[in-house]
Design a protein around this motif. Structure first.
Motif, PDB file in Angstrom:
ATOM      1  N   TRP A  17      16.766 -19.366  24.148  1.00  0.00           N
ATOM      2  CA  TRP A  17      17.234 -20.760  24.216  1.00  0.00           C
ATOM      3  C   TRP A  17      18.710 -20.792  24.608  1.00  0.00           C
ATOM      4  N   PHE A  18      19.518 -19.938  23.959  1.00  0.00           N
ATOM      5  CA  PHE A  18      20.941 -19.937  24.293  1.00  0.00           C
ATOM      6  C   PHE A  18      21.150 -19.615  25.784  1.00  0.00           C
ATOM      7  N   CYS A  19      20.500 -18.552  26.260  1.00  0.00           N
ATOM      8  CA  CYS A  19      20.703 -18.143  27.670  1.00  0.00           C
ATOM      9  C   CYS A  19      20.312 -19.272  28.622  1.00  0.00           C
ATOM     10  N   GLU A  20      19.211 -19.962  28.284  1.00  0.00           N
ATOM     11  CA  GLU A  20      18.763 -21.067  29.143  1.00  0.00           C
ATOM     12  C   GLU A  20      19.785 -22.209  29.133  1.00  0.00           C
ATOM     13  N   GLU A  21      20.302 -22.527  27.961  1.00  0.00           N
ATOM     14  CA  GLU A  21      21.288 -23.620  27.865  1.00  0.00           C
ATOM     15  C   GLU A  21      22.578 -23.267  28.606  1.00  0.00           C
ATOM     16  N   ALA A  22      22.974 -21.989  28.497  1.00  0.00           N
ATOM     17  CA  ALA A  22      24.259 -21.570  29.070  1.00  0.00           C
ATOM     18  C   ALA A  22      24.143 -21.218  30.549  1.00  0.00           C
ATOM     19  N   GLY A  23      22.888 -21.117  31.041  1.00  0.00           N
ATOM     20  CA  GLY A  23      22.714 -20.679  32.430  1.00  0.00           C
ATOM     21  C   GLY A  23      23.085 -19.213  32.604  1.00  0.00           C
ATOM     22  N   LEU A  24      22.951 -18.420  31.525  1.00  0.00           N
ATOM     23  CA  LEU A  24      23.265 -16.982  31.603  1.00  0.00           C
ATOM     24  C   LEU A  24      22.052 -16.245  32.146  1.00  0.00           C
ATOM     25  N   PRO A  25      22.193 -15.449  33.204  1.00  0.00           N
ATOM     26  CA  PRO A  25      21.048 -14.669  33.675  1.00  0.00           C
ATOM     27  C   PRO A  25      20.649 -13.625  32.631  1.00  0.00           C
ATOM     28  N   TYR A  26      19.366 -13.461  32.415  1.00  0.00           N
ATOM     29  CA  TYR A  26      18.882 -12.495  31.430  1.00  0.00           C
ATOM     30  C   TYR A  26      17.512 -12.003  31.851  1.00  0.00           C
ATOM     31  N   GLU A  27      17.186 -10.807  31.309  1.00  0.00           N
ATOM     32  CA  GLU A  27      15.825 -10.291  31.491  1.00  0.00           C
ATOM     33  C   GLU A  27      15.152 -10.322  30.128  1.00  0.00           C
ATOM     34  N   HIS A  28      13.958 -10.864  30.081  1.00  0.00           N
ATOM     35  CA  HIS A  28      13.224 -10.921  28.811  1.00  0.00           C
ATOM     36  C   HIS A  28      12.242  -9.749  28.777  1.00  0.00           C
ATOM     37  N   VAL A  29      12.428  -8.836  27.806  1.00  0.00           N
ATOM     38  CA  VAL A  29      11.544  -7.668  27.679  1.00  0.00           C
ATOM     39  C   VAL A  29      10.602  -7.905  26.494  1.00  0.00           C
ATOM     40  N   PRO A  30       9.303  -8.087  26.738  1.00  0.00           N
ATOM     41  CA  PRO A  30       8.398  -8.382  25.626  1.00  0.00           C
ATOM     42  C   PRO A  30       8.267  -7.206  24.659  1.00  0.00           C
ATOM     43  N   VAL A  31       8.523  -7.473  23.390  1.00  0.00           N
ATOM     44  CA  VAL A  31       8.308  -6.502  22.296  1.00  0.00           C
ATOM     45  C   VAL A  31       7.629  -7.291  21.187  1.00  0.00           C
ATOM     46  N   ILE A  32       6.408  -6.897  20.834  1.00  0.00           N
ATOM     47  CA  ILE A  32       5.663  -7.662  19.835  1.00  0.00           C
ATOM     48  C   ILE A  32       5.920  -7.092  18.435  1.00  0.00           C
ATOM     49  N   GLN A  33       5.797  -7.937  17.404  1.00  0.00           N
ATOM     50  CA  GLN A  33       5.950  -7.468  16.022  1.00  0.00           C
ATOM     51  C   GLN A  33       4.800  -6.512  15.697  1.00  0.00           C
ATOM     52  N   ALA A  34       5.141  -5.373  15.082  1.00  0.00           N
ATOM     53  CA  ALA A  34       4.116  -4.370  14.741  1.00  0.00           C
ATOM     54  C   ALA A  34       3.035  -4.955  13.835  1.00  0.00           C
ATOM     55  N   PHE A  35       3.422  -5.864  12.940  1.00  0.00           N
ATOM     56  CA  PHE A  35       2.428  -6.378  11.977  1.00  0.00           C
ATOM     57  C   PHE A  35       1.332  -7.197  12.654  1.00  0.00           C
ATOM     58  N   ARG A  36       1.570  -7.574  13.913  1.00  0.00           N
ATOM     59  CA  ARG A  36       0.545  -8.353  14.611  1.00  0.00           C
ATOM     60  C   ARG A  36      -0.480  -7.464  15.311  1.00  0.00           C
ATOM     61  N   LEU A  37      -0.269  -6.135  15.245  1.00  0.00           N
ATOM     62  CA  LEU A  37      -1.180  -5.200  15.927  1.00  0.00           C
ATOM     63  C   LEU A  37      -2.018  -4.457  14.903  1.00  0.00           C
ATOM     64  N   LYS A  38      -3.242  -4.103  15.304  1.00  0.00           N
ATOM     65  CA  LYS A  38      -4.118  -3.343  14.413  1.00  0.00           C
ATOM     66  C   LYS A  38      -3.514  -1.951  14.169  1.00  0.00           C
ATOM     67  N   ASP A  39      -3.138  -1.281  15.279  1.00  0.00           N
ATOM     68  CA  ASP A  39      -2.511   0.043  15.142  1.00  0.00           C
ATOM     69  C   ASP A  39      -1.321   0.142  16.092  1.00  0.00           C
ATOM     70  N   PRO A  40      -0.106  -0.149  15.576  1.00  0.00           N
ATOM     71  CA  PRO A  40       1.081  -0.139  16.444  1.00  0.00           C
ATOM     72  C   PRO A  40       1.379   1.236  17.031  1.00  0.00           C
TER      73      PRO A  40
END
Ligand code: GSH
Length: 218
Positions: A17-40
């Protein structure tokens, strides 16, 4: 290039949200929470908070993490404070006193608001129905009364906590107060906070990231 590690169904949202508001270029790297996976640890598990390469970035195994060259930072609100110094402009600042006020409201959000508001989220939304406690919700609503009335008073002059404009302080506060919205009665004694958070959520950048969040795999 700034990299933001995490998924949008997490506190990572604050930094995107901050980067979008500020117009800061960023790369979003998906990292999921381990607790949401059966076997992380499974060989075909997606990049997650227990993946060895992620633990090198944050041994606490929590998202979000931000990297900017050699700078590696955890803690969502601290990341936004860093980004606010980097971005400058209307949502950030290069003024010492103003950046201290951003920190003041961010620590207020982390210590006076989030510990209570998150109980509302857990016990009204996230926990399985048979584990929810309405007593915890009511305790949290009561505990939020004073901090929300303090913010309500701070909004009287300009509608924003710092600098008479939308800044990182609005983002860091709104993102902790959002967790209390499943108990709308929490905001009953704070009409300006109610109006202010509705305005935060009407912003184009917010709508954009909510659409991105909806598009993320559940
Ligand atoms: N105080 C930290 C909290 C970070 C946190 O709790 N992250 C959660 C997602 S919102 C997480 O990564 N959970 C993974 C886990 O518990 O395994 C911050 O604001 O960044």
């Amino acid at each position: 290039m700034i990299k933001i590690y995490g998924v949008l169904r997490s506190r990572t949202l604050r930094n995107v949200w901050f980067c979008e508001e500020a117009g800061l270029p960023y790369e979003h790297v998906p990292v999921i929470q381990a607790f949401r996976l059966k076997d992380p640890h499974a060989p075909d598990a997606p990049f997650n908070t227990r993946s060895p390469d992620f633990l090198k970035l944050n041994p606490a195994a929590l998202i979000p993490v931000m990297t900017d060259g050699d700078v590696v930072l955890a803690e969502s609100l601290a990341i936004n404070l860093y980004l606010s110094r980097k971005a400058g402009g209307p949502v950030g600042t290069d003024d010492l006193a103003e950046s201290a006020r951003f920190a003041q409201w961010s620590f207020f959000a982390a210590t006076e608001i989030e510990p209570h508001s998150i109980q509302i989220l857990y016990n009204r939304v996230q926990l399985p129905a048979d584990q929810r406690s309405e007593a915890r919700v009511q305790e949290a609503v009561a505990a939020l009364k004073r901090p929300l009335s303090i913010l309500d008073a701070a909004l009287e002059e300009s509608g924003h906590p710092v600098g008479g404009r939308f800044t990182v302080a609005d983002i860091n506060l709104a993102e902790t107060i959002r967790y209390s919205l499943p108990a709308p009665e929490a905001l009953d004694g704070a009409p300006r906070v109610k109006q202010w958070i509705a305005a935060c959520h009407a912003r184009p950048a917010w709508k954009k990231i909510m659409a991105l969040r909806e598009a993320e795999p559940a």
